[in-house]
Design an enzyme around this catalytic site. Sequence first.
Site, PDB file in Angstrom:
ATOM      1  N   GLU A 237      -1.951 -13.290   5.258  1.00 40.89           N
ATOM      2  CA  GLU A 237      -1.753 -12.165   6.163  1.00 40.89           C
ATOM      3  C   GLU A 237      -2.173 -12.459   7.600  1.00 40.89           C
ATOM      4  O   GLU A 237      -2.911 -11.705   8.236  1.00 40.89           O
ATOM      5  CB  GLU A 237      -2.501 -10.924   5.649  1.00 40.89           C
ATOM      6  CG  GLU A 237      -1.957  -9.643   6.251  1.00 40.89           C
ATOM      7  CD  GLU A 237      -2.438  -8.387   5.533  1.00 40.89           C
ATOM      8  OE1 GLU A 237      -3.621  -8.319   5.205  1.00 40.89           O
ATOM      9  OE2 GLU A 237      -1.601  -7.511   5.310  1.00 40.89           O
ATOM     10  N   ASN A 245       2.797  -3.519   5.484  1.00 35.74           N
ATOM     11  CA  ASN A 245       1.956  -2.344   5.724  1.00 35.74           C
ATOM     12  C   ASN A 245       2.694  -1.236   6.456  1.00 35.74           C
ATOM     13  O   ASN A 245       2.073  -0.282   6.939  1.00 35.74           O
ATOM     14  CB  ASN A 245       0.712  -2.735   6.528  1.00 35.74           C
ATOM     15  CG  ASN A 245      -0.245  -3.539   5.679  1.00 35.74           C
ATOM     16  OD1 ASN A 245      -0.367  -3.294   4.486  1.00 35.74           O
ATOM     17  ND2 ASN A 245      -0.880  -4.518   6.277  1.00 35.74           N
ATOM     18  N   HIS A 252      -3.051   5.085   4.785  1.00 33.33           N
ATOM     19  CA  HIS A 252      -4.450   4.838   4.435  1.00 33.33           C
ATOM     20  C   HIS A 252      -5.363   5.894   5.060  1.00 33.33           C
ATOM     21  O   HIS A 252      -6.339   6.318   4.457  1.00 33.33           O
ATOM     22  CB  HIS A 252      -4.895   3.445   4.909  1.00 33.33           C
ATOM     23  CG  HIS A 252      -4.375   2.335   4.040  1.00 33.33           C
ATOM     24  ND1 HIS A 252      -4.082   1.074   4.534  1.00 33.33           N
ATOM     25  CD2 HIS A 252      -4.101   2.288   2.718  1.00 33.33           C
ATOM     26  CE1 HIS A 252      -3.652   0.312   3.548  1.00 33.33           C
ATOM     27  NE2 HIS A 252      -3.647   1.020   2.434  1.00 33.33           N
ATOM     28  N   HIS A 265      -1.243   7.033  -3.727  1.00 31.00           N
ATOM     29  CA  HIS A 265      -1.064   6.080  -2.637  1.00 31.00           C
ATOM     30  C   HIS A 265       0.391   6.082  -2.134  1.00 31.00           C
ATOM     31  O   HIS A 265       0.639   6.169  -0.931  1.00 31.00           O
ATOM     32  CB  HIS A 265      -1.486   4.692  -3.114  1.00 31.00           C
ATOM     33  CG  HIS A 265      -1.168   3.611  -2.141  1.00 31.00           C
ATOM     34  ND1 HIS A 265      -1.864   3.448  -0.962  1.00 31.00           N
ATOM     35  CD2 HIS A 265      -0.203   2.658  -2.139  1.00 31.00           C
ATOM     36  CE1 HIS A 265      -1.355   2.434  -0.290  1.00 31.00           C
ATOM     37  NE2 HIS A 265      -0.342   1.932  -0.986  1.00 31.00           N
TER      38      HIS A 265
HETATM   39 ZN   LIG Z   1       0.988   0.330  -0.525  1.00 30.97          ZN
END
Ligand SMILES: [Zn+2]
Length: 363
Positions: A237, A245, A252, A265
């Site tokens: 990453e 993302n 998040h 999520h």
């Molecule tokens: Zn995810």
Amino acid sequence: MRKLTVRAPNGDTPVWVGNEAIRRVGGLLRGKSRPSSLHVVSDRAVWKLHGRTLEETLSTPGLSISKTLLAPGESAKSIASLERIWRDAARHGVDRRGLFVAFGGGVVGDLTGFAAGTFLRGVAFVQVPTTLLAMVDASVGGKTGANLPEGKNLVGVFLQPRAVAMDLRFLATLSTRELRAGWAEVIKTAAIRDARLLERVASYGPRLDALDRSSLADIVARAVAIKARVVEEDEREANLRMILNFGHTLGHGIEAAQGYGKLLHGEAVAIGMAFAARLGERLGVTPSGVARTLEEIIAGADLPTRVRSIDRRLLIKAMGRDKKRGPKGQRWVLLRDFGETVITDDVPVRIVSSELDRFLEKG
Ligand SMILES: [Zn+2]
Ligand SMILES: NC(=O)c1ccc[n+]([C@@H]2O[C@H](COP(=O)([O-])OP(=O)(O)OC[C@H]3O[C@@H](n4cnc5c(N)ncnc54)[C@H](O)[C@@H]3O)[C@@H](O)[C@H]2O)c1
């Protein structure tokens, strides 16, 4: 049965997608590099539903199978669970040629990988994901981890599984809500890299339950192939992998601000994608109309595009703490168009904040 390969510096990982994919894991237990024993990690709910199928498939003369069964859910993703896995494996005499098997959703997969990567300084493991989210996302790419009271996924190691078996039969018992949450990551994967896949995904709308196995296998395989290519180029990453993302900066933040467990999520990511598209349009990066289309696709799959009642201050604070910040600030993955992304960490906080106000008002 579809077979894909994830290439990594330390070796290739075969990924099988289809009905009875776990039979292929059985095959690994007999060949030249047969393990000395198996240690299966699962959660009690998954084990109750499918444990017998797994045991019957993996049972091999002369090979002992031990197991750790954890409580279902994110709260089990702890150091305490990790310790249980290590100690169960130690008590059963698993040695360096032992093989860990992760049998469950992303929680079990992340923990098992972490336990395998650290037990005796590293034993091999295979992933047998049983949720759609774990298939298209968590089981591929080599990230493992556990949560601390201070935050999610704060500890872990990179370790590629020896193999991944995505047996679609297991999805039959998954709740519609969990299935849709996994579908959100499919939408994400398509949105960032494959406009044609996105069209196809959109065409199913809310009829996920009715999706036949062969179409599902196709879509899962395609989403996994996309993730695999991204991870191959950037396992640690450093850069490209961040595009995965998309939708996660706000996603998040929502999870942290609401307390885990309210929204799944995938649901938080669905909302986060809607916002990232709006933000992109505001900044002139995303062509106008893209946000609306994306929201229609998300809503069409019965996933949320807005968050109800959230503490705006907590949300901003939580986003500020995101461990994926860039040197200049919060990191955003924006769409240049469907299938194309831009990563940026210099969106002025003032713009994020005013766009967020509009977004929350429309809720
Ligand atoms: Zn995810
Ligand atoms: N390593 C990565 O790259 C990566 C990527 C994405 C997510 N994750 C992690 O994955 C986790 C989320 O994964 P998840 O959504 O699979 O959650 P999960 O593992 O908690 O599973 C969700 C629920 O579904 C149940 N379940 C699992 N399989 C079932 C089946 N076949 N039938 C019926 N019920 C079943 C479980 O018991 C659990 O209650 C998070 O901890 C997240 O951080 C990791």
